[in-house]
Design a protein around this motif. Structure first.
Motif, PDB file in Angstrom:
ATOM      1  N   SER A  86       0.846  -1.192   0.000  1.00 59.31           N
ATOM      2  CA  SER A  86       0.000   0.000   0.000  1.00 59.31           C
ATOM      3  C   SER A  86       0.877   1.235   0.000  1.00 59.31           C
ATOM      4  CB  SER A  86      -0.890   0.022   1.240  1.00 59.31           C
ATOM      5  OG  SER A  86      -1.463   1.312   1.406  1.00 59.31           O
ATOM      6  N   GLU A  87       0.420   2.293  -0.669  1.00 62.28           N
ATOM      7  CA  GLU A  87       1.230   3.508  -0.681  1.00 62.28           C
ATOM      8  C   GLU A  87       1.207   4.203   0.675  1.00 62.28           C
ATOM      9  OE1 GLU A  87      -0.192   6.034  -3.754  1.00 62.28           O
ATOM     10  OE2 GLU A  87      -2.176   6.271  -2.889  1.00 62.28           O
TER      11      GLU A  87
ATOM     12  N   ARG B  49       5.942   9.752  -7.367  1.00 67.33           N
ATOM     13  CA  ARG B  49       5.241  10.414  -6.280  1.00 67.33           C
ATOM     14  C   ARG B  49       6.178  11.362  -5.555  1.00 67.33           C
ATOM     15  NH1 ARG B  49       4.133   5.175  -2.292  1.00 67.33           N
ATOM     16  NH2 ARG B  49       6.268   4.551  -1.964  1.00 67.33           N
ATOM     17  N   GLU B  50       5.596  12.135  -4.654  1.00 68.74           N
ATOM     18  CA  GLU B  50       6.390  13.117  -3.915  1.00 68.74           C
ATOM     19  C   GLU B  50       7.461  12.401  -3.111  1.00 68.74           C
ATOM     20  OE1 GLU B  50       4.897  16.861  -1.688  1.00 68.74           O
ATOM     21  OE2 GLU B  50       3.103  15.826  -2.376  1.00 68.74           O
ATOM     22  N   ASN B 110      11.947  16.066  -9.435  1.00 70.29           N
ATOM     23  CA  ASN B 110      11.644  16.163  -7.994  1.00 70.29           C
ATOM     24  C   ASN B 110      10.790  15.029  -7.452  1.00 70.29           C
ATOM     25  OD1 ASN B 110      13.047  18.596  -7.487  1.00 70.29           O
ATOM     26  ND2 ASN B 110      11.394  19.714  -8.513  1.00 70.29           N
ATOM     27  N   SER B 111      10.525  14.001  -8.254  1.00 66.15           N
ATOM     28  CA  SER B 111       9.671  12.924  -7.768  1.00 66.15           C
ATOM     29  C   SER B 111      10.503  11.661  -7.543  1.00 66.15           C
ATOM     30  CB  SER B 111       8.572  12.625  -8.791  1.00 66.15           C
ATOM     31  OG  SER B 111       9.114  11.924  -9.891  1.00 66.15           O
ATOM     32  N   VAL B 112       9.839  10.632  -7.050  1.00 64.91           N
ATOM     33  CA  VAL B 112      10.514   9.351  -6.856  1.00 64.91           C
ATOM     34  C   VAL B 112       9.631   8.225  -7.400  1.00 64.91           C
ATOM     35  CG1 VAL B 112       9.582   9.043  -4.509  1.00 64.91           C
ATOM     36  CG2 VAL B 112      11.654   7.821  -5.174  1.00 64.91           C
TER      37      VAL B 112
ATOM     38  N   THR C  87      -0.897  13.167  -8.558  1.00 64.72           N
ATOM     39  CA  THR C  87       0.394  13.010  -9.222  1.00 64.72           C
ATOM     40  C   THR C  87       1.455  13.265  -8.154  1.00 64.72           C
ATOM     41  OG1 THR C  87       0.750  15.343  -9.766  1.00 64.72           O
ATOM     42  CG2 THR C  87      -0.560  14.067 -11.320  1.00 64.72           C
ATOM     43  N   ALA C  88       2.712  13.334  -8.589  1.00 60.36           N
ATOM     44  CA  ALA C  88       3.790  13.629  -7.641  1.00 60.36           C
ATOM     45  C   ALA C  88       3.796  15.107  -7.266  1.00 60.36           C
ATOM     46  CB  ALA C  88       5.133  13.229  -8.249  1.00 60.36           C
ATOM     47  N   TYR C  89       2.906  15.883  -7.877  1.00 60.36           N
ATOM     48  CA  TYR C  89       2.954  17.332  -7.703  1.00 60.36           C
ATOM     49  C   TYR C  89       1.619  17.869  -7.201  1.00 60.36           C
ATOM     50  CZ  TYR C  89       6.649  15.971 -10.825  1.00 60.36           C
ATOM     51  OH  TYR C  89       7.713  15.314 -11.372  1.00 60.36           O
ATOM     52  N   SER C  90       1.647  18.561  -6.078  1.00 62.45           N
ATOM     53  CA  SER C  90       0.432  19.221  -5.633  1.00 62.45           C
ATOM     54  C   SER C  90       0.366  20.569  -6.343  1.00 62.45           C
ATOM     55  CB  SER C  90       0.416  19.372  -4.121  1.00 62.45           C
ATOM     56  OG  SER C  90       1.505  20.147  -3.705  1.00 62.45           O
TER      57      SER C  90
END
Lengths: 265, 234, 257
Positions: A86-87, B49-50, B110-112, C87-90
């Motif tokens: 799970s994330e 993701r962040e 900037n993501s992983v 996404t990876a970005y808010s």
């Protein structure tokens, strides 16, 4: 994770409905139980309830008994909520959720005296078998408590002692005997959730997040309760608890049947 | 006495039976299972993701992070204590390096992208199975990649060059043994993972690496088959 | 000599050779190395004239200006709201981009949108570092209430919408649901519980089988076999508005809250 369905889940529960169309007291399908999934474990199982997948593996070792119970072996249950599953989970030391999962599962087995600890003793005060069960989540889609209980009991039932060299006392983990664990009872935990005042079993992640309280009840085939754990932010009335226990023992019997179907084959 | 017959009767360049499957972890963006003999790796990909902690972020492209874990009951001896051992950390690092040459994360600064691998049971070749599973899981997640990476161990027992050593061969008593995990990029045949335990002559090393070409090709064929069958037209 | 090696719309893996020779050009999700064109993703490969392209079967959403997405409010700052875009970005949505109403300096922004609320918003700007600006000040953009949210792989969004919105119109019609599809793969459904469930199942089926032919017919059959009672429809019939390509605009009744 998108989690915007809280209100809708609560509203539906009030009408006796759920997002996925099940009734409030219905388990997800499929329920799949597989044993001996890991040759390196003395006993193992993989359990699937809906999209939730959990593995459990039993390792046996010979240790010195605890001082206060020189005639007994021991059991320990550990849980890893893997970031693979799970994330929400991160690598690192176990968080409160995995500690609670391990302890609740452990109490269900331990307090029922499901395993005869005296039979695990080899030489009093010197040597006894110790049972360590590891719960590993593969996909957390909700209701880890019940899935973990199911996986652990199945793995314990499937476990076989390894061969021990009679001369040296060393364990040969590569060879298994036909001897299984001294398991006299089959306790299984069932968790009943309260959503908008209604009682619900086998929740998805979203339903867990929408619930105000939960009660895990471990019970055996005679309906004897061996462990309980109340969770969630809200409180429960005694009437609710009574109803939750009934529901839990009924569902516990249902899941026990699923194990026995697999193990009888 | 040379090693003329393998413990499990395989031909010298024959791999253990393999099995590959896509989509085994529903929560993940991509996932795969890869079995090689009694070694079993499950890989799941999350992201882009962040990234936390933030200082790890790379403003020019996303980073790839691998996490290799043997389940506590997956070793052939005693239980393995949970938690990151140095061995697991090193393998995680070499996995990243094995996959990086094909993965393109320039669109995701900037993501992983996290790759988690769990092994329910093992019998030699765990990092190779982990890399082969991870490569499929990354493709399944739709991560831009120049190629697939296929991994297998080659090596030598008592002067005989072999592919895909089993645990029994890795720990063959009283003779010279070497175990060389290799990962190969399919198109270029370049090598992105290379380690070795044991002793070997240069001549045998080159012979073993030549054998790795054919061996990784078999892994590759299975990876491709699993990916394509997952999207069958039925 | 040049030749195409990919069969039309067949599944290709990363690194697979799609064409040889210099007569062909590498298109979306492909790359050239020497005289060969390779796929860069797992997808469906096909030639479009001389250009070789691959449609990904899965993959992360890359934010683009003009895209309508569904996001979740995760923080409230002095000047506006921070939005999770899946996404990876808010993204940041400034007060002035959220509402045309005058907001007093000391006004409690959480009264307008609280943490945890979901919003249908449009991306107005994306920097090279993927910093995202949003607006909610156009028709069809609003705060969501009720119904259910589901998430699919963003690469499947065009299939869920269908040619000129044909797929989504069919699902709306047969389930009686209002449906808003965010380009980031977040979808909002609102109708009867049975209608929402059927719509969710149909959408998940499309997601699973997006690589197959004749999907519109399969979904039609699925919806027909699993019929739900429909609420009485207003007969204005104007709630379907198509804009170009895969974009899909939703009715505006809840806009500008």
């Amino acid at each position: 994770m998108i989690n915007g369905n809280k209100e809708t889940i609560a509203q539906l529960a009030n009408e006796g409905k759920r997002l996925d169309g099940r009734s409030l007291t219905e388990f997800r399908q499929p329920i799949e139980i597989e044993t001996d999934i890991s040759w390196t474990a003395e006993g193992s199982a993989k359990v699937r309830i809906g999209e939730t997948v959990i593995m459990a593996g039993v390792k046996l070792s010979i240790e010195k008994p605890y001082n206060d119970t020189p005639n007994e072996g021991g059991i320990m249950i550990n849980a890893e909520l893997t970031p693979l599953s799970s994330e929400e989970y991160e690598s690192g030391p176990p968080g409160m959720k995995s500690i609670e999962l391990a302890r609740v599962t452990d109490r269900g087995i331990r307090e029922a005296k499901a395993i005869d600890m005296k039979k695990l003793c080899i030489t009093p005060g010197e040597k006894a078998w110790f049972v360590i069960v590891d719960i590993i989540t593969i996909n957390d889609a909700g209701n880890l408590f019940d899935a973990a209980g199911l996986a652990v009991l199945t793995a314990l039932k499937a476990a076989r002692f390894p061969v021990v060299d009679p001369e040296t006392g060393a364990i040969d983990y590569k060879q298994k005997t036909k001897v299984s664990l001294p398991l006299s009872k089959e306790p299984l935990p069932i968790t009943v959730y309260k959503i908008n005042g209604k009682l619900v079993v086998d929740p998805t992640n979203e339903e867990e997040n929408a619930s105000e309280a939960r009660l895990t009840v471990a019970s055996d085939s005679k309906g004897t309760i061996s462990a309980m754990q109340k969770g969630g932010e809200d409180s429960l009335t005694i009437d609710e608890i009574s109803e939750m226990v009934d529901l839990a023992t009924e569902k516990s019997a249902f899941l026990r049947e699923q194990i026995n179907k697999v193990l009888k084959k | 006495m040379a090693y003329t017959e393998r413990l499990d009767k395989r031909k010298f360049d024959e791999l253990r039976p393999m099995e590959a499957k896509i989509g085994v972890v529903k929560n993940a963006k991509g996932s795969a299972s890869f079995k090689s003999g009694k070694t079993w790796a499950i890989a799941a990909v999350y992201g882009p993701r962040e990234i936390y902690p933030k200082f790890l972020a790379n403003p020019t492209k996303g980073i790839l992070r691998c996490h290799y874990t043997m389940m506590p009951f997956s070793g052939s001896g005693e239980r393995i204590r949970p938690g990151k051992s140095r061995r697991a950390q090193e393998i995680s690092m070499v996995m990243e390096k094995a996959l990086l040459p094909v993965v393109d994360l320039t669109d995701f600064p900037n993501s992983v992208v996290d790759v988690f691998v769990e092994l329910p049971q093992t019998d030699a070749g765990t990092r190779c199975a982990a890399i082969s599973a991870a490569s499929m899981a990354l493709a399944h997640a739709g991560i831009p990649m120049k190629d697939l990476v296929s991994s297998i161990a080659v090596g030598q027992v008592d002067g005989t060059v072999l592919a895909d050593l089993s645990y029994g061969e890795e720990s063959y008593p009283d003779v010279e043994v070497s175990d060389i995990p290799v990962a190969m990029l399919h198109n270029s045949k370049q090598i992105s993972l290379l380690q070795m335990d044991g002793e070997i002559s240069k001549k045998d090393l080159l012979k073993a690496l030549e054998m790795a070409k054919g061996a990784t090709e078999k892994v590759y064929e299975l990876q491709v088959k699993a990916l394509k069958e997952h999207y069958s037209k039925e | 000599m040049s030749s195409i090696l990919v069969q039309d719309k067949s599944v290709v893996v990363p690194g697979e050779i799609l064409a040889e020779g210099m007569d062909y050009l590498p298109g979306d999700n492909t790359y050239r190395e020497n005289d060969k064109i390779y796929s860069k993703v797992l997808g469906l490969g096909y030639p479009a004239g001389r250009v070789i392209k691959v449609t990904p079967l899965a993959g992360p959403y890359v934010p683009k200006p003009g895209d309508k997405i569904i996001g979740k409010i995760i923080d409230i700052a002095f000047s506006g709201w921070r939005v999770n875009t899946s996404t990876a970005y808010s993204a940041m949505m400034n007060v002035k981009d959220a509402t045309s109403r005058f907001i007093k300096k000391e006004e409690d922004l959480s009264k307008i949108m609280a943490i945890g609320d979901h919003v249908v918003v449009k991306i107005t700007n994306v920097t090279s570092q993927n910093l995202i600006d949003l607006t909610m000040k156009e028709p069809g953009l609003y705060k969501i209430s009720g119904g259910r949210l589901i998430t699919i792989d963003s690469q499947k969004v065009p299939r869920v919408i269908g040619k000129k919105g044909s797929m989504i119109s069919q699902i709306k019609e047969k389930t009686g649901c209002n449906i808003t599809v965010g380009q980031n793969g977040v979808i909002w459904l609102k109708g009867s519980p049975e209608g929402e469930l059927l719509a969710e199942k149909a959408i998940k089926l499309i997601e699973q089988r997006s690589h197959q032919e004749g999907l519109t017919d399969k979904i039609e059959k699925f919806l027909e076999e699993n019929k739900v009672p429909l609420p009485e429809r207003k007969s204005n019939g104007s709630d379907l508005k198509e804009s170009e390509g895969n974009e899909y605009a939703e009715e505006t009744e809840e806009g500008g809250q």
